[in-house]
Write a protein that holds these residues in place. Structure first.
Motif, PDB file in Angstrom:
ATOM      1  N   TRP A  55       0.835  -1.293  -0.136  1.00  0.00           N
ATOM      2  CA  TRP A  55       0.084  -0.009   0.204  1.00  0.00           C
ATOM      3  C   TRP A  55       0.946   1.190  -0.202  1.00  0.00           C
ATOM      4  O   TRP A  55       1.674   1.438   0.960  1.00  0.00           O
ATOM      5  CB  TRP A  55      -0.997   0.232   1.158  1.00  0.00           C
ATOM      6  N   LYS A  56       0.649   2.007  -0.857  1.00  0.00           N
ATOM      7  CA  LYS A  56       1.535   3.274  -1.199  1.00  0.00           C
ATOM      8  C   LYS A  56       0.784   4.725  -1.414  1.00  0.00           C
ATOM      9  O   LYS A  56      -0.242   4.586  -1.943  1.00  0.00           O
ATOM     10  CB  LYS A  56       2.344   2.935  -2.306  1.00  0.00           C
ATOM     11  N   ARG A  57       1.146   5.719  -0.749  1.00  0.00           N
ATOM     12  CA  ARG A  57       0.578   7.109  -1.202  1.00  0.00           C
ATOM     13  C   ARG A  57       1.336   7.470  -2.365  1.00  0.00           C
ATOM     14  O   ARG A  57       2.553   8.061  -2.359  1.00  0.00           O
ATOM     15  CB  ARG A  57       0.829   7.922   0.040  1.00  0.00           C
ATOM     16  N   MET A  58       0.351   7.704  -3.210  1.00  0.00           N
ATOM     17  CA  MET A  58       1.026   8.150  -4.569  1.00  0.00           C
ATOM     18  C   MET A  58       1.250   9.728  -4.760  1.00  0.00           C
ATOM     19  O   MET A  58       2.137  10.162  -5.270  1.00  0.00           O
ATOM     20  CB  MET A  58       0.157   8.023  -5.846  1.00  0.00           C
ATOM     21  N   ASP A  59       0.502  10.462  -4.091  1.00  0.00           N
ATOM     22  CA  ASP A  59       0.859  12.074  -3.946  1.00  0.00           C
ATOM     23  C   ASP A  59       1.957  12.429  -3.248  1.00  0.00           C
ATOM     24  O   ASP A  59       2.413  13.503  -3.465  1.00  0.00           O
ATOM     25  CB  ASP A  59      -0.424  12.547  -3.280  1.00  0.00           C
ATOM     26  N   ILE A  60       2.338  11.476  -2.158  1.00  0.00           N
ATOM     27  CA  ILE A  60       3.717  11.966  -1.487  1.00  0.00           C
ATOM     28  C   ILE A  60       4.807  10.960  -1.856  1.00  0.00           C
ATOM     29  O   ILE A  60       5.946  10.954  -1.278  1.00  0.00           O
ATOM     30  CB  ILE A  60       3.471  12.030  -0.050  1.00  0.00           C
ATOM     31  N   ASN A  61       4.659   9.906  -2.737  1.00  0.00           N
ATOM     32  CA  ASN A  61       5.548   8.966  -3.045  1.00  0.00           C
ATOM     33  C   ASN A  61       6.037   8.402  -1.810  1.00  0.00           C
ATOM     34  O   ASN A  61       7.210   8.028  -1.500  1.00  0.00           O
ATOM     35  CB  ASN A  61       6.544   9.442  -3.922  1.00  0.00           C
ATOM     36  N   ALA A  62       5.223   7.654  -0.696  1.00  0.00           N
ATOM     37  CA  ALA A  62       5.738   7.303   0.431  1.00  0.00           C
ATOM     38  C   ALA A  62       4.819   5.565   0.771  1.00  0.00           C
ATOM     39  O   ALA A  62       3.538   5.510   0.310  1.00  0.00           O
ATOM     40  CB  ALA A  62       5.031   8.047   1.572  1.00  0.00           C
ATOM     41  N   ILE A  63       5.785   4.946   1.174  1.00  0.00           N
ATOM     42  CA  ILE A  63       5.187   3.467   1.542  1.00  0.00           C
ATOM     43  C   ILE A  63       4.434   3.739   2.761  1.00  0.00           C
ATOM     44  O   ILE A  63       5.013   4.090   3.792  1.00  0.00           O
ATOM     45  CB  ILE A  63       6.193   2.303   1.678  1.00  0.00           C
ATOM     46  N   VAL A  64       3.116   3.097   2.596  1.00  0.00           N
ATOM     47  CA  VAL A  64       2.106   3.131   3.796  1.00  0.00           C
ATOM     48  C   VAL A  64       2.226   1.937   4.694  1.00  0.00           C
ATOM     49  O   VAL A  64       2.273   1.867   5.883  1.00  0.00           O
ATOM     50  CB  VAL A  64       0.787   3.437   3.533  1.00  0.00           C
ATOM     51  N   HIS A  65       2.086   0.856   3.877  1.00  0.00           N
ATOM     52  CA  HIS A  65       2.265  -0.632   4.428  1.00  0.00           C
ATOM     53  C   HIS A  65       2.763  -1.487   3.454  1.00  0.00           C
ATOM     54  O   HIS A  65       2.432  -1.704   2.205  1.00  0.00           O
ATOM     55  CB  HIS A  65       0.881  -0.995   4.928  1.00  0.00           C
ATOM     56  N   GLN A  77       8.211   1.504   5.860  1.00  0.00           N
ATOM     57  CA  GLN A  77       7.004   2.174   6.208  1.00  0.00           C
ATOM     58  C   GLN A  77       7.299   3.689   6.608  1.00  0.00           C
ATOM     59  O   GLN A  77       8.324   3.725   7.331  1.00  0.00           O
ATOM     60  CB  GLN A  77       6.305   1.544   7.172  1.00  0.00           C
ATOM     61  N   VAL A  78       6.824   4.712   6.090  1.00  0.00           N
ATOM     62  CA  VAL A  78       6.968   5.905   6.510  1.00  0.00           C
ATOM     63  C   VAL A  78       6.709   6.266   7.928  1.00  0.00           C
ATOM     64  O   VAL A  78       5.708   5.565   8.238  1.00  0.00           O
ATOM     65  CB  VAL A  78       6.313   6.879   5.447  1.00  0.00           C
ATOM     66  N   GLU A  79       7.085   7.156   8.470  1.00  0.00           N
ATOM     67  CA  GLU A  79       7.172   7.521   9.927  1.00  0.00           C
ATOM     68  C   GLU A  79       5.695   7.801  10.334  1.00  0.00           C
ATOM     69  O   GLU A  79       5.192   7.198  11.343  1.00  0.00           O
ATOM     70  CB  GLU A  79       8.164   8.495  10.298  1.00  0.00           C
ATOM     71  N   ARG A  80       4.877   8.628   9.498  1.00  0.00           N
ATOM     72  CA  ARG A  80       3.621   9.080   9.947  1.00  0.00           C
ATOM     73  C   ARG A  80       2.669   7.952  10.110  1.00  0.00           C
ATOM     74  O   ARG A  80       1.455   8.225  10.828  1.00  0.00           O
ATOM     75  CB  ARG A  80       3.072   9.841   8.925  1.00  0.00           C
ATOM     76  N   TYR A  81       2.746   6.863   9.378  1.00  0.00           N
ATOM     77  CA  TYR A  81       1.900   5.699   9.453  1.00  0.00           C
ATOM     78  C   TYR A  81       2.341   4.372  10.403  1.00  0.00           C
ATOM     79  O   TYR A  81       1.421   3.635  10.694  1.00  0.00           O
ATOM     80  CB  TYR A  81       1.744   5.109   8.054  1.00  0.00           C
ATOM     81  N   ARG A  82       3.585   4.609  10.984  1.00  0.00           N
ATOM     82  CA  ARG A  82       4.205   3.680  11.988  1.00  0.00           C
ATOM     83  C   ARG A  82       3.002   3.473  13.023  1.00  0.00           C
ATOM     84  O   ARG A  82       2.339   4.491  13.909  1.00  0.00           O
ATOM     85  CB  ARG A  82       5.250   3.880  12.469  1.00  0.00           C
TER      86      ARG A  82
END
Length: 219
Positions: A55-65, A77-82
């Motif tokens: 699962w990835k956030r496309m608008d910020i190019n960040a890995i969610v899970h 995983q990006v810090e904000r979703y940990r």
């Protein structure tokens, strides 16, 4: 013959590829602070417990899970979703990729992609709104049906119907008044004419009385 075999092989390979498309909504709205569930699936349905799910956030190019080797992998995983994401393992056996995000924040709004490597991906847009925005939406949903039932005063057809009703009412009133006046007039004529006929014999009697003395005196 070799060309035919290659063509058949290519068709079989494409037939085995599962695409992450399904009837789940591609737009999710959530209130700030609540938990939200994002869901997509592979088609045809297949067990992806042994596959890698991302699962990835496309608008910020960040890995969610990320899920790989039958367990979650938090290295990318990006810090904000940990500590705020959970993947449903049971749904993986049915080809459904279910991600839950707890305690949503306004910054969680964006475009998400769920995918399995070497397969097509699905995109979901998440919109997180604060309590004030949700209240405004509820108020609009409550008031709107009442507005639909209101008759607009500037409706030309309604105005024509009202004017026509008034004209018809006036005409009917004039007709009734005319008939009533005619009946009253006829009754008045009858009253004036009948006394004249009744007094005529009395006049004749008086004339006879006046003539009799004159006749007797002549004799």
């Amino acid at each position: 013959m070799r060309t035919v075999s290659i063509g058949v092989l290519v068709v079989l390979l494409f037939a085995q590829v599962a695409t992450a498309t399904c009837p789940f909504p591609d737009l999710i709205e959530a209130q700030e602070g609540q938990d939200v569930t994002l869901r997509c699936c592979v088609d045809p349905r297949m067990n992806v417990k042994n596959r890698t799910v991302e699962w990835k956030r496309m608008d910020i190019n960040a890995i969610v899970h990320v899920y790989r080797h039958r367990k979650d992998d938090g290295a990318l995983q990006v810090e904000r979703y940990r500590g705020r994401t959970t993947l449903d393992y049971e749904d993986l056996s049915r080809g459904i990729l279910t991600l839950r995000i707890s305690s949503t924040q306004l910054s969680d709004s964006g475009k998400y992609r769920c995918s399995v490597p070497r397969q097509s991906a699905s995109f979901i847009t998440l919109q997180v709104k604060n309590q004030q925005d949700m209240n405004r939406k509820d108020e609009f949903s409550t008031v709107r049906p009442q507005l639909e039932n209101v008759t607009l005063p500037n409706n030309p057809d309604a105005e024509r119907k009202d004017v026509g009703g008034v004209v018809i009412g006036v005409c009917e009133g004039l007709i009734v008044l005319s008939v009533f006046a005619l009946l009253v007039k006829r009754e008045h004529i009858k009253k004036c004419w009948r006394p004249g006929r009744e007094t005529q014999p009395d006049v004749e009697k008086e004339n006879d009385l006046q003539l009799k003395p004159l006749t007797s005196s002549g004799r």
